[in-house]
Structures are given as C-alpha cells and as structure tokens.
Design a protein around this motif. Structure first.
Motif, short mmCIF file in Angstrom:
data_model
loop_
_atom_site.label_atom_id
_atom_site.label_comp_id
_atom_site.label_asym_id
_atom_site.label_seq_id
_atom_site.Cartn_x
_atom_site.Cartn_y
_atom_site.Cartn_z
N UNK A 1 31.71 37.67 36.16
CA UNK A 1 32.72 37.35 37.14
C UNK A 1 33.69 36.46 37.70
N UNK A 2 32.74 35.17 36.73
CA UNK A 2 34.46 34.08 36.85
C UNK A 2 35.58 34.29 36.41
N UNK B 1 42.87 35.29 40.05
CA UNK B 1 43.54 34.14 40.63
C UNK B 1 44.81 33.33 39.84
N UNK B 2 44.70 33.57 38.83
CA UNK B 2 45.38 32.73 37.96
C UNK B 2 46.88 33.18 37.72
N UNK B 3 46.74 34.76 37.86
CA UNK B 3 47.64 36.09 37.99
C UNK B 3 48.97 35.65 39.35
N UNK B 4 47.71 35.86 40.21
CA UNK B 4 48.48 35.62 41.69
C UNK B 4 49.56 34.45 41.06
N UNK B 5 48.83 33.43 41.61
CA UNK B 5 49.20 32.28 41.51
C UNK B 5 51.00 32.03 40.01
N UNK B 6 50.52 32.57 39.24
CA UNK B 6 51.85 33.02 38.08
C UNK B 6 53.09 33.36 39.16
#
Length: 122
Positions: free
Chosen positions: A5-6, A13-18
């Motif tokens: 899950x983590x 979240x890192x994909x969205x930030x990228x």
C-alpha cells in the motif's frame, strides 16, 4: 500488505509530482536561481571591520581620544617595507601574565612582591 500500500501510494504521488514538474519546467528551473539571488542579496550589505576599536568604543570616548594622542606622540613604524623580524633581536621571548587569587595585581603588597622577586622561566 502495508508495504504494498505504501509503495503504491508513494509511486502514485511521485508520478503526479513528476508530471507537475515536467509541465512547469520554467518555474522549477528559475525558482532556485531567484531564491538564491534573493537570499544572497543580503550579503552585499556586510562589511569587514578591520579596526576593532571602532566596534568597541564610542566615537567620542575618552579612550579613543587618548589613543589618538598616544599615536600622535609615539608613532609606530608602520612601513609596509619593514619586516616584523627587523624589530626583534634573536633569542627566546615569552610573556607572563601575573594574576592574584584575591584583590588586584596593582595593590601595593602584590606589586612590591612582583617587582622585588622576578622569576624567569626557561
């Protein structure tokens, strides 16, 4: 289970930030430069004081007036061409600081003791 899950949450979240950083490259390239310039601008107001006396004594203090008088009456050779070694003779030199446990070194009792019994340490 928790690890999965983590891992999925961090990956999303890192994909969205990228994607966000990739869609705004000018901002993310110029923001660190602008921030560095703004924070570094305060260093232009710093100056190095070489005269310690100006930091510790007021402009018109008695100590400064007396210091200027001493400098004018007893000038020191401050030539850039004179070496410090020219002022010293060869040999061993040392300094001794005399202190007392009680009172002052300038009390007559202590002063007479120091002047009558000099001790040289080799």
């Amino acid at each position: 289970m928790l690890r999965q899950v983590l891992h999925a949450g961090l990956r999303t979240s890192f994909h969205a930030l990228g994607r966000f950083v990739a869609s705004h490259p000018v901002f993310f390239a110029s923001a660190p430069v602008l921030l560095s310039i703004l924070l570094g601008a305060s260093f232009s107001r710093y100056r190095v004081e070489e005269d310690v006396e100006s930091l510790l004594a007021p402009k018109h203090s008695l100590a400064k007036i007396e210091g200027n008088l001493v400098d004018s009456l007893f000038p020191v050779n401050r030539s850039k061409h004179a070496l410090y070694s020219d002022l010293q003779t060869p040999g061993r030199y040392g300094r001794v600081i005399v202190t007392t446990r009680k009172g002052s070194v300038l009390d007559p009792v202590h002063l007479d003791t120091v002047l009558k019994n000099p001790t040289f340490i080799e």
